[in-house]
Design a protein around this motif. Structure first.
Motif, mmCIF file in Angstrom:
data_model
loop_
_atom_site.group_PDB
_atom_site.id
_atom_site.type_symbol
_atom_site.label_atom_id
_atom_site.label_comp_id
_atom_site.label_asym_id
_atom_site.label_seq_id
_atom_site.Cartn_x
_atom_site.Cartn_y
_atom_site.Cartn_z
ATOM 1 N N ARG A 279 0.818 -1.208 0.000
ATOM 2 C CA ARG A 279 0.000 0.000 0.000
ATOM 3 C C ARG A 279 0.857 1.267 0.000
ATOM 4 O O ARG A 279 1.917 1.320 0.632
ATOM 5 C CB ARG A 279 -0.893 0.029 1.254
ATOM 6 C CG ARG A 279 -1.807 -1.171 1.412
ATOM 7 C CD ARG A 279 -2.989 -1.094 0.473
ATOM 8 N NE ARG A 279 -3.891 -2.233 0.630
ATOM 9 C CZ ARG A 279 -5.011 -2.389 -0.070
ATOM 10 N NH1 ARG A 279 -5.346 -1.494 -0.983
ATOM 11 N NH2 ARG A 279 -5.779 -3.438 0.139
ATOM 12 N N SER A 280 0.360 2.300 -0.657
ATOM 13 C CA SER A 280 1.070 3.580 -0.717
ATOM 14 C C SER A 280 1.023 4.323 0.603
ATOM 15 O O SER A 280 1.844 5.198 0.854
ATOM 16 C CB SER A 280 0.464 4.459 -1.817
ATOM 17 O OG SER A 280 0.545 3.833 -3.070
ATOM 18 N N PHE A 281 0.039 3.996 1.459
ATOM 19 C CA PHE A 281 -0.129 4.771 2.684
ATOM 20 C C PHE A 281 0.731 4.259 3.839
ATOM 21 O O PHE A 281 0.688 4.829 4.924
ATOM 22 C CB PHE A 281 -1.598 4.807 3.120
ATOM 23 C CG PHE A 281 -2.217 3.452 3.350
ATOM 24 C CD1 PHE A 281 -1.877 2.670 4.447
ATOM 25 C CD2 PHE A 281 -3.180 2.964 2.483
ATOM 26 C CE1 PHE A 281 -2.445 1.433 4.673
ATOM 27 C CE2 PHE A 281 -3.770 1.722 2.685
ATOM 28 C CZ PHE A 281 -3.397 0.961 3.789
ATOM 29 N N TYR A 282 1.509 3.191 3.643
ATOM 30 C CA TYR A 282 2.323 2.679 4.748
ATOM 31 C C TYR A 282 3.278 3.728 5.319
ATOM 32 O O TYR A 282 3.421 3.861 6.535
ATOM 33 C CB TYR A 282 3.086 1.436 4.316
ATOM 34 C CG TYR A 282 2.218 0.183 4.231
ATOM 35 C CD1 TYR A 282 1.080 0.061 5.020
ATOM 36 C CD2 TYR A 282 2.529 -0.847 3.369
ATOM 37 C CE1 TYR A 282 0.274 -1.064 4.953
ATOM 38 C CE2 TYR A 282 1.723 -1.991 3.279
ATOM 39 C CZ TYR A 282 0.604 -2.087 4.081
ATOM 40 O OH TYR A 282 -0.191 -3.197 4.013
ATOM 41 N N PRO A 283 3.987 4.514 4.467
ATOM 42 C CA PRO A 283 4.817 5.574 5.050
ATOM 43 C C PRO A 283 4.018 6.579 5.873
ATOM 44 O O PRO A 283 4.527 7.111 6.869
ATOM 45 C CB PRO A 283 5.452 6.239 3.817
ATOM 46 C CG PRO A 283 5.437 5.181 2.763
ATOM 47 C CD PRO A 283 4.178 4.412 3.013
ATOM 48 N N ALA A 284 2.771 6.836 5.481
ATOM 49 C CA ALA A 284 1.927 7.764 6.249
ATOM 50 C C ALA A 284 1.604 7.175 7.624
ATOM 51 O O ALA A 284 1.530 7.907 8.614
ATOM 52 C CB ALA A 284 0.642 8.067 5.480
ATOM 53 N N MET A 285 1.394 5.865 7.686
ATOM 54 C CA MET A 285 1.153 5.221 8.984
ATOM 55 C C MET A 285 2.350 5.404 9.901
ATOM 56 O O MET A 285 2.209 5.763 11.077
ATOM 57 C CB MET A 285 0.874 3.721 8.780
ATOM 58 C CG MET A 285 -0.483 3.410 8.198
ATOM 59 S SD MET A 285 -0.639 1.661 7.697
ATOM 60 C CE MET A 285 0.053 0.792 9.080
ATOM 61 N N ILE A 286 3.543 5.162 9.357
ATOM 62 C CA ILE A 286 4.748 5.306 10.166
ATOM 63 C C ILE A 286 4.937 6.757 10.582
ATOM 64 O O ILE A 286 5.245 7.062 11.738
ATOM 65 C CB ILE A 286 5.969 4.801 9.381
ATOM 66 C CG1 ILE A 286 5.855 3.287 9.161
ATOM 67 C CG2 ILE A 286 7.271 5.140 10.096
ATOM 68 C CD1 ILE A 286 6.946 2.694 8.296
ATOM 69 N N GLY A 287 4.732 7.695 9.635
ATOM 70 C CA GLY A 287 4.878 9.115 9.948
ATOM 71 C C GLY A 287 3.878 9.591 10.981
ATOM 72 O O GLY A 287 4.210 10.392 11.857
ATOM 73 N N SER A 288 2.648 9.090 10.910
ATOM 74 C CA SER A 288 1.626 9.469 11.884
ATOM 75 C C SER A 288 2.025 9.036 13.287
ATOM 76 O O SER A 288 1.919 9.803 14.248
ATOM 77 C CB SER A 288 0.279 8.843 11.498
ATOM 78 O OG SER A 288 -0.723 9.169 12.430
#
Length: 846
Positions: A279-288
């Motif tokens: 998924r493209s949003f995995y970095p967003a999960m980590i950043g959040s």
């Protein structure tokens, strides 16, 4: 100028000021409208009515039709408590959702909806919508809409919406804890559902489709031209935080659904595919998670890319750590001066101002000091001095054949000192009691604060004996406040490993030889977590959380072993012991970097002496210890690199703190702070030779057609250790080849004065600038046509000519993806530097 532009200019110049402003406003609105129409046409999975999935989902006339399945209602009183066994089970198997910002979209007062399109259409009908309203509705649809449709439960806002913590300014949020309670409520009732097999299968298949669409919508939101949140006025950081927190909630829901419908193989398999899809949003999960932990007081150095990357393998790990409070020794601001490159709190820069702590703030007892002459005598004889404490008297005895406890600690806990200064008597009494508990027959112990003199030759001898000191100890005791107060035998080893990984402890040498960490951690799954043999920690007997069930615990623990690199190393190399002899194989520097990642030493200059037993045999520890002064840390690293001589060419790549010494700007400042991306890779890049004049190695050099002066105009982001700069370049492989426009990001050390001049990029291979790739390199500056031949390798392997002398400026990353847009759109494209294909060349990097 074209006719159209000329006509426009006439209209602008001949109109009154009021009309001109009116036309300007209308033109801006028209541009925004065209942009919004383009976004809506590009949307595929969004829950908003204009996406292709919404148009195909169901006809509008059936929006308010009754559900085939019974719909439940829920109120606050129906939710289980946080101590409920079902809640605790979910917390240990699917994680703990994060709080999600709530923007007040209309939710209550509308009928239950089974699909995302019906949810959004029913709430947009009959009212004008602003772009912010759409952003708020997007959040509501992917939280309330998904939760209601998946659980077939009508959920009032009051069940999930609460006022946030002070860290978020008290704004309203969808509570992550309440979401967890709701999932536990649904799981309990779904497992006791009496619906027929066909009805349950239909329900499960509809939920799989719903969850796949919701996660795809989050992927889509990451894009620029398909975002709903960005046009609503939410800045990029807030947008990514929302996407990450919503993703963790939906993944947790998916994991619960898989547990509920495990009896349906096809459904369970489909949910596995939904979860495991990239998924493209995995970095967003980590950043959040990272940003929330920063706000809670976690150290930025602790939250490294490596640590969060390991945790990011599972939403369980990631959401669990994000909800854990940091261990704070003093206050929430103790890590305010830390960066992602170093921890200022654990690093004692001014040891003259350091004062050892008493065991209690109110204590004012005298200091106890061992006899200095006894310590010096034993060290001069090459023996290890150890301490015994009896009737408030410290005695020094030789370690010869005597069992003793070696103490490992961090200075931040107040136990740092020297033989001459000693420690508070209360602290000595505490350490002696712990040693007596571990070794009742002797009670002897070694601690650097009492057994290493302050200066001179004896200090060097004591430091050289440290590896043997830990190796010969009967027990090694780690005294670390974070480990001591946060780890517990009643807690799962996943949490214990995490606390050890984020403590200030460097590592401990196990006294009982090779340790089967995997067996130690996982072999007693049914009995609860185990402590690795030889690893003594004064665990508290707090209540803690019960260990997760064996099924859910075995695989996660194996994945988490790399959190503490030494544990993972021991598990992988079962027959390896850290008591290196002449016949033992040397540890590659890349492995040493792996073991040291995210660790730190109290004093920067102590890093190399502290790991002397791991260093290559040609390293002269005496020579390193003889280097002193305010820049001792940098000059010791320089001396170490010169002694090792052969180094990976990859040392010059990647953003990391670097030396500021002449001709060594390419060199890492410390092994422990080398970037996580180097981890495990530097050994594959070929070698260069470290000389007093710089790093001599073969690289591929792509020269600019003219020098480029990098100024604040190119600055993208300010950081403490280094600032990020960026620019476009034009790359042409040959006169007939196509042209690409890669983007170059540079990490320039904050200590370097801006502007700087660069005229070439270095790479490790010749196809680095090919389209479709992004690679690491280095920005350099040098003289090309000085009349001297270039040093190069001949066919028979000999080297001839002179190397190109290049001044190292900064590591860089080149983004060659054709989808990369111009990031500095106001920049004149004609001013971009041109570079040709990289050519192989020997260079002297300075």
């Amino acid at each position: 100028m074209s006719r159209v532009h000329a006509a426009d200019r006439g209209l602008w110049t001949n109109q009154p000021a009021g009309k001109t402003l009116e036309r300007l406003v209308l033109c801006c609105l028209a541009h925004q409208w065209r942009l919004e129409c383009k976004r809506r046409r590009a949307a595929v999975w969004s829950p908003m009515p204009w996406s292709r999935a919404s148009e195909l989902e169901r006809p509008e006339e059936t929006i308010l039709s009754e559900s085939t399945f019974p719909v439940q209602s829920i109120c606050e009183e129906d939710l289980p408590t946080e101590n409920d066994s079902g809640v605790r089970f979910l917390q240990s198997t699917v994680g703990h959702p994060l709080d999600i910002p709530w923007f007040g979209a209309p939710h209550d007062g509308h009928p239950f909806c089974r699909t995302l399109s019906t949810y959004t259409i029913s709430r947009r009908t009959g009212k004008a919508q602003t772009l912010f309203d759409d952003a708020a509705l997007w959040v509501s649809a992917l939280t309330f809409g998904v939760l209601e449709a998946a659980t077939h439960t009508q959920i009032p806002e009051i069940v999930l919406v609460q006022q946030g913590s002070m860290e978020t300014g008290g704004q309203m949020v969808l509570s992550g804890t309440r979401i967890l309670l709701l999932l536990a409520y649904w799981r309990y009732h779904a497992m006791r559902d009496t619906a027929s097999y066909s009805q349950t299968l239909q329900y499960a298949q509809a939920t799989v489709t719903l969850l796949e669409r919701a996660l795809s919508a989050l992927d889509e939101e990451i894009g620029i031209m398909t975002s709903v949140l960005a046009p609503g006025g939410l800045i990029q950081e807030v947008k990514l935080d929302i996407v990450g927190s919503v993703a963790l909630t939906i993944i947790s829901l998916t994991l619960v659904a898989r547990d509920v419908w495990h009896a349906f193989p096809k459904v369970s398999s489909s949910l596995d595919q939904v979860i495991e899809k990239k998924r493209s949003f995995y970095p967003a999960m980590i950043g959040s998670c990272r940003e929330r932990m920063y706000r809670a007081g976690w150290c930025p150095y602790t939250l490294s890319d490596r640590l969060l990357g390991i945790l990011g393998q599972s939403s369980l790990f990631l959401s669990s750590i994000a909800n854990l409070p940091p261990y704070l020794r003093r206050d929430r601001g103790e890590h305010r001066n830390c960066t992602r490159s170093s921890c200022a709190f654990y690093t004692i820069s001014d040891t003259t101002a350091y004062v050892p702590r008493h065991t209690h703030p109110a204590c004012t007892c005298e200091f106890s000091r061992p006899p200095l002459d006894s310590v010096v005598r034993l060290l001069s004889e090459g023996q290890i001095p150890v301490v015994t404490y009896h009737e408030r008297e410290l005695r020094i005895v030789p370690a010869n054949g005597r069992p003793y406890v070696a103490i490992s600690h961090v200075w931040a806990d107040g136990m740092g000192s020297t033989t001459e200064d000693g420690l508070p008597t209360c602290m000595v009494t505490r350490v002696a009691h712990l040693a007596q508990t571990l070794l009742p027959e002797s009670g002897a112990f070694w601690i650097d604060a009492l057994c290493i003199p302050a200066n001179g030759e004896m200090r060097k001898r004591a430091i050289k004996l440290m590896a043997q000191t830990y190796r010969d100890a009967a027990k090694v005791l780690v005294i670390d406040e974070c480990v001591c107060k946060q780890c517990s035998l009643s807690k799962p080893w996943e949490e214990n490993l995490l606390r050890i990984a984020t403590s200030g402890w460097l590592w401990v040498e196990f006294a009982e030889g090779p340790v089967d960490i995997e067996e130690s951690l996982l072999g007693a799954s049914n009995k609860g977590p185990a402590v690795p043999p030889g690893f003594e920690v004064p665990f508290t007997a707090g209540s803690g959380s019960p260990p997760p069930n064996p099924k859910s615990s075995e695989v996660p623990t194996r994945k988490l072993l790399p959190l503490v690199p030494l544990f993972g190393f021991r598990a992988k190399h079962r027959d390896f012991a850290l008591n290196l002899s002449e016949s033992s194989p040397e540890i590659p520097i890349s492995t040493i970097v792996e073991l040291l990642l995210d660790r730190t030493t109290t004093k920067a200059e102590d890093e190399l002496p502290a790991i002397s037993s791991l260093l290559p045999r040609q390293v002269d520890l005496d020579a390193l210890l003889s280097i002193a002064g305010p820049d001792a840390a940098q000059r010791r690293m320089q001396a170490f690199l010169l002694q090792v001589r052969e180094l990976s060419r990859g040392f010059a790549l990647y953003p990391m703190p670097r030396l500021t010494l002449p001709r060594f700007a390419w060199a890492p400042r410390a092994l422990a702070t080398m970037a996580g991306t180097v981890h495990g890779e530097i050994s594959h890049y070929g070698r260069g030779v470290c000389t007093k004049e710089g790093l001599l190695a073969e690289y591929f050099v792509a020269a600019f057609d003219k020098p480029v002066v990098v100024t604040d105009y190119h600055r993208l982001e300010n950081k403490t250790e280094y600032d990020m700069f960026g620019m476009h370049v034009v790359h042409r492989t040959s006169a007939a080849a196509s042209v690409s426009e890669p983007w170059v990001s540079m990490w320039i050390g904050s200590a370097r004065a801006i502007p700087v001049t660069i005229n070439a990029l270095l790479f490790l291979n010749g196809n680095a600038l090919n389209a479709g790739r992004h690679v690491w390199g280095a920005a350099v500056c040098g003289v090309w046509d000085d009349g001297s031949p270039t040093r190069r390798a001949t066919e028979n392997g000999n080297v001839e000519g002179r190397p190109r002398r290049l001044t190292y400026i900064a590591p860089c990353m080149v983004l060659n993806d054709t989808s990369v847009k111009r990031l500095l759109t106001f920049e004149d494209k004609e001013s971009w530097p041109r570079i040709g294909p990289p050519s192989r060349s020997w260079v002297l990097l300075r």
